[in-house]
Design a protein around this motif. Structure first.
Motif, PDB file in Angstrom:
ATOM      1  N   ASP A  25     -12.144   1.844   3.638  1.00  0.00           N
ATOM      2  CA  ASP A  25     -12.199   2.253   5.056  1.00  0.00           C
ATOM      3  C   ASP A  25     -11.062   1.938   5.765  1.00  0.00           C
ATOM      4  O   ASP A  25     -10.394   2.757   6.838  1.00  0.00           O
ATOM      5  N   GLU A  26     -10.129   0.700   5.515  1.00  0.00           N
ATOM      6  CA  GLU A  26      -9.157   0.642   6.381  1.00  0.00           C
ATOM      7  C   GLU A  26      -7.830  -0.119   5.361  1.00  0.00           C
ATOM      8  O   GLU A  26      -8.015  -1.186   4.847  1.00  0.00           O
ATOM      9  N   PRO A  27      -6.859   0.697   5.352  1.00  0.00           N
ATOM     10  CA  PRO A  27      -6.694   2.215   5.987  1.00  0.00           C
ATOM     11  C   PRO A  27      -7.641   2.948   5.258  1.00  0.00           C
ATOM     12  O   PRO A  27      -7.852   2.789   4.001  1.00  0.00           O
ATOM     13  N   PRO A  28      -7.879   4.296   6.025  1.00  0.00           N
ATOM     14  CA  PRO A  28      -8.827   5.090   5.195  1.00  0.00           C
ATOM     15  C   PRO A  28      -8.095   5.842   3.848  1.00  0.00           C
ATOM     16  O   PRO A  28      -7.198   6.643   4.337  1.00  0.00           O
ATOM     17  N   ILE A  29      -8.562   5.720   2.743  1.00  0.00           N
ATOM     18  CA  ILE A  29      -7.915   6.398   1.455  1.00  0.00           C
ATOM     19  C   ILE A  29      -9.228   6.714   0.683  1.00  0.00           C
ATOM     20  O   ILE A  29     -10.035   6.008   0.500  1.00  0.00           O
ATOM     21  N   PRO A  30      -9.380   8.203   0.457  1.00  0.00           N
ATOM     22  CA  PRO A  30     -10.431   8.572  -0.226  1.00  0.00           C
ATOM     23  C   PRO A  30     -10.227   8.252  -1.671  1.00  0.00           C
ATOM     24  O   PRO A  30      -9.188   7.879  -2.184  1.00  0.00           O
ATOM     25  N   GLY A  59      -8.501 -15.206  -2.268  1.00  0.00           N
ATOM     26  CA  GLY A  59      -9.508 -14.291  -2.156  1.00  0.00           C
ATOM     27  C   GLY A  59      -9.293 -13.316  -1.241  1.00  0.00           C
ATOM     28  O   GLY A  59     -10.160 -12.360  -0.840  1.00  0.00           O
ATOM     29  N   SER A  60      -8.013 -13.243  -0.701  1.00  0.00           N
ATOM     30  CA  SER A  60      -7.708 -12.148   0.146  1.00  0.00           C
ATOM     31  C   SER A  60      -7.383 -10.966  -0.452  1.00  0.00           C
ATOM     32  O   SER A  60      -7.143 -10.808  -1.573  1.00  0.00           O
ATOM     33  N   ALA A  61      -7.501  -9.733   0.246  1.00  0.00           N
ATOM     34  CA  ALA A  61      -7.314  -8.531  -0.334  1.00  0.00           C
ATOM     35  C   ALA A  61      -5.988  -8.193  -0.248  1.00  0.00           C
ATOM     36  O   ALA A  61      -5.334  -8.225   0.786  1.00  0.00           O
ATOM     37  N   ILE A  62      -5.358  -7.607  -1.246  1.00  0.00           N
ATOM     38  CA  ILE A  62      -3.883  -6.855  -1.219  1.00  0.00           C
ATOM     39  C   ILE A  62      -4.029  -5.404  -1.702  1.00  0.00           C
ATOM     40  O   ILE A  62      -4.699  -4.947  -2.839  1.00  0.00           O
TER      41      ILE A  62
END
Length: 766
Positions: free
Chosen positions: A167-172, A129-132
């Motif tokens: 949001d973290e890291p900030p990537i548009p 469930g963690s984000a990669i």
């Protein structure tokens, strides 16, 4: 009737059930379908600033391997920058190291791009469930920005939105990166009203191998990504079905560029409207009939959809309305159940009406085309199928409207029914079909029905007169559809030939070929000098003096012989040859008349096609100057078809012709529906009463028309000429009622000038 309290409880229960179903997603597919319709109804063109370079099947085949060596991506980037691309986004995974030479080549290409390249970053969920977060490797990230390409949807089944940024890291996201300054919510709700099919798409292979025009990419933002089926980067979206992932990014980008970041309100607004609708139903529902309730529900449904469409188009709001429609349907069903018995009776009446409409034309009461065919196929009787076309109906429609036309056609059906003993079928706008009466020949049928149908129609103060044209099938026992086809061919033959009727025969193919040959011959006839003029006198009815002549063109062909004007004039109008022919007639008529020892008037017909295709004013001026014939003796005859389109240029041309000194005569007056209005507002000096009125004299109805025209002409200051004078009785009558001039076979048929006493001055001098 239910008690008000129980009725209110039923309405409240229904409302709760409907919105419970909405919360559970029962109406999701319906809402999605309605959204797609609204998106289609707000169709907007894309900005044109974003193009898709797709790694399609052809691109995979061209390179031969996948994943591509990064040298290929480097070459692709160089190509795009050389083409003048503004920015390039790669929706491709560069998060792992490749071979050193390949990575070095791509790094160098990114450096040459000068910071105008973007590389994909995307977030995945691990098994725990963690984000990669997958990002471009550092050596690439040093030269290119990262953009988020996640398209994980929003749980609605179709991909409606994408995240605006990480949001973290900030990537548009791609859309935010390519639309600087755009203000957006955490998620970009995509406006699928923007036409994604209009987004320019180019195969990566075509870019690599230089097969596209660089100008198509110059100054554009380019998104590079996979569209090949085997790469499986596809998503289901509203309106456009399944599209590649990069196209989703482009859709989000175009949404922001259009300032169309949508707000998805789901079915929240429907709750307030539902309460209001339930209250209105309780207040007024008992006073409404089923039909009124159905109409109100339908109107409300349309209004709701219009408001939802407006909210999407003008306010960038998405709302769901299926729950409201379901509530409206439920309220209608409640009323239907309550009035079940009345509804059954209404259904029976409606079914009877539908059964009648299946067999009849709703406007005229004539049978339908299919009803006639079915009936004929089950009849034992063999006979000709007849098509009758009511000519000039389009003129009535243009001038007096469909209401008058419908009443005229209805009366025509009644006349046909009376004359044939069976109800005709309507097979076209002004075309009807019936079985030829037993014992009649085609000539007898055409003559009898023409007399009945061409008699005046009195509608709202107008006296309309139609013309008829007939087509007869062969009298065989073949299927009805084949007989109808034959009658249609025969009617077309009559129409093209300018004749009243035609009977089908296998030789019509030869006639079509003959018409083609005639067309070819007509193109050479003028230069070969095959045309000549005849003249018909116009006589002062009081004194018997010839005061004018009408010039009539004839064609003598070496192979076809004397060709009827009814055959070649329409053909010349269709092909545009009428302009040259009309110029010749005008010039030749003036030349001959200028040499006669006679000072009467010369009338020349001018086709409506000449006004549309040529310069009539210039032609008249040239003819007068070249022949010396005085304009003060020239009459130009026109027909009211010239005015059907209400072209202001036509009126201006007529006024210029009058300024030259010529006079304008309105030919065939009385055969149309709008002639009276022409006399009052158009530059017309003379009117010619159509021969159909004169040849019918003596006849009380025609006498009324003729005398009315004469009175009206005198009041308007117009000169009247009566055409078709064939008997001395007609001449005496016309003279008695004050018609000044007559023309017709009583005085002379169209003849050579010498035959009617017109001789040149040179002959007289000799």
């Amino acid at each position: 009737m239910p008690h008000p309290a129980s009725r209110g409880a039923a309405v409240a229960t229904l409302t709760v059930l409907v919105f419970a179903a909405a919360l559970l997603g029962v109406f999701g597919p319906i809402d999605q379908a309605l959204r797609e319709l609204r998106f289609a109804g707000t169709d907007r063109a894309p900005s044109g600033n974003v193009v898709f370079v797709e790694i399609d099947g052809a691109s995979l085949s061209g390179v031969g391997v996948w994943p591509w060596p990064r040298t290929v991506h480097a070459e692709l980037l160089d190509r795009l920058m050389d083409f003048g691309a503004d920015e390039v986004v790669f929706d491709i995974d560069f998060s792992t190291v490749s071979s050193e030479p390949a990575d070095a080549a791509f790094e160098a290409a990114l450096g040459r791009a000068g910071g105008y390249a973007w590389l994909a970053a995307f977030q995945q969920r691990a098994l725990d469930g963690s984000a990669i977060l997958n990002q471009p490797i550092p050596r690439f990230a040093a030269h290119a920005g990262s953009v988020l390409v996640n398209v994980d949807g929003d749980g609605t089944g179709l991909l409606q939105s994408v995240p605006a940024a990480l949001d973290e890291p900030p990537i548009p996201s791609v859309a935010v990166a390519l639309t600087p300054g755009a203000v957006t919510e955490p998620r970009i709700v995509i406006d699928y009203g923007i036409d994604l099919d209009a987004v320019p798409r180019f195969s990566a292979a075509d870019v690599l191998f230089g097969r596209i025009d660089p100008g198509l990419v110059a100054g554009k933002q380019v998104v590079v990504g996979a569209s090949a089926v085997e790469l499986r980067d596809f998503f289901r979206v509203p309106r456009f079905g399944v599209i590649p992932g990069p196209m989703v990014q482009i859709a989000a980008t175009e949404t922001l560029k259009a300032g169309r970041g949508l707000s998805d309100l789901r079915f929240a607004p429907a709750g307030a409207v539902a309460v209001l609708a339930a209250m209105l139903f309780l207040l007024a529902g008992r006073r409404l009939s089923v039909a009124q309730l159905l109409g109100s529900a339908a109107a409300a449904a349309v209004l709701i959809e219009l408001l939802a469409w407006w909210a999407l188009r003008d306010a960038a709001l998405l709302v769901d309305t299926a729950a409201l429609h379901a509530l409206g349907a439920g309220l209608v069903i409640m009323t239907l159940v309550r009035e079940w018995a009345d509804k059954r009776a209404e259904n029976r009446r409606q079914q009877a009406r539908l059964a009648w409409l299946a067999l009849h034309d709703p406007v005229t009461g004539a049978r339908s085309r299919q009803a006639m065919l079915d009936d004929l196929d089950h009849r034992e009787r063999v006979g000709c199928l007849v098509l009758i076309e009511l000519v000039r109906v389009s003129t009535v429609t243009a001038t007096l409207g469909h209401g008058v036309v419908d009443r005229v056609l209805t009366e025509a059906v009644m006349r046909l029914d009376y004359q044939t003993g069976s109800l005709p079928a309507r097979v076209g706008n002004a075309t009807f079909a019936f079985l030829q009466p037993a014992g009649d020949t085609p000539e007898q049928t055409a003559s009898r029905l023409a007399a009945a149908l061409e008699a005046p129609y009195a509608v709202d103060g107008h006296h309309a007169i139609l013309q008829t044209r007939f087509g007869f099938s062969s009298p065989s026992g073949m299927p009805a559809a084949e007989r109808l086809r034959q009658a249609e061919i025969a009617l077309d033959v009559a129409r093209r030939g300018g004749i009243r009727s035609a009977v089908f025969d296998p030789g019509h193919g030869n006639r079509i070929e003959q018409r083609r040959r005639l067309d070819l011959a007509l193109r050479r006839a003028l230069t070969d000098g095959q045309f000549f003029l005849l003249f018909q006198p116009q006589v002062d009815l009081a004194s018997g003096t010839m005061v004018g002549v009408e010039a009539l063109v004839r064609w003598q062909h070496p192979e076809f012989g004397l060709v009827s004007p009814a055959e070649f004039v329409p053909l010349a109008e269709e092909t545009g040859l009428i302009v040259g022919l009309g110029d010749w007639v005008l010039r030749e008529a003036c030349r001959q008349a200028a040499g006669w020892d006679w000072q009467g008037r010369l009338s020349v017909n001018v086709s409506a096609a000449q006004f549309r295709l040529g310069d009539v004013v210039g032609s008249v001026r040239a003819a007068l100057e070249s022949t010396g014939f005085p304009a003060s003796r020239l009459d130009l005859e026109i027909t009211e078809t010239l005015f059907v389109d209400n072209d202001a240029g036509i009126v201006a041309a007529l006024e210029q012709l009058q300024a030259l000194g010529a006079r304008i005569a309105l030919d065939d007056f009385g055969t149309g529906y709008s002639s009276l209005s022409y006399l009052a507002r158009l530059p017309i000096d003379k009117i010619k009463i159509d021969q159909s009125f004169v040849r019918g004299l003596p006849d009380p109805q025609r006498e009324v028309i003729v005398e009315t025209v004469l009175l009206m002409a005198r009041r308007l200051g117009k000169l009247v000429i009566a055409e078709g004078v064939e008997t001395d009785e007609q001449r005496r009558y016309l003279a008695t009622v004050g018609c000044p001039i007559g023309q017709g076979y009583l005085f002379a048929r169209p003849s050579a000038p010498e035959a009617i006493g017109l001789r040149s001055r040179q002959v007289d001098a000799a």
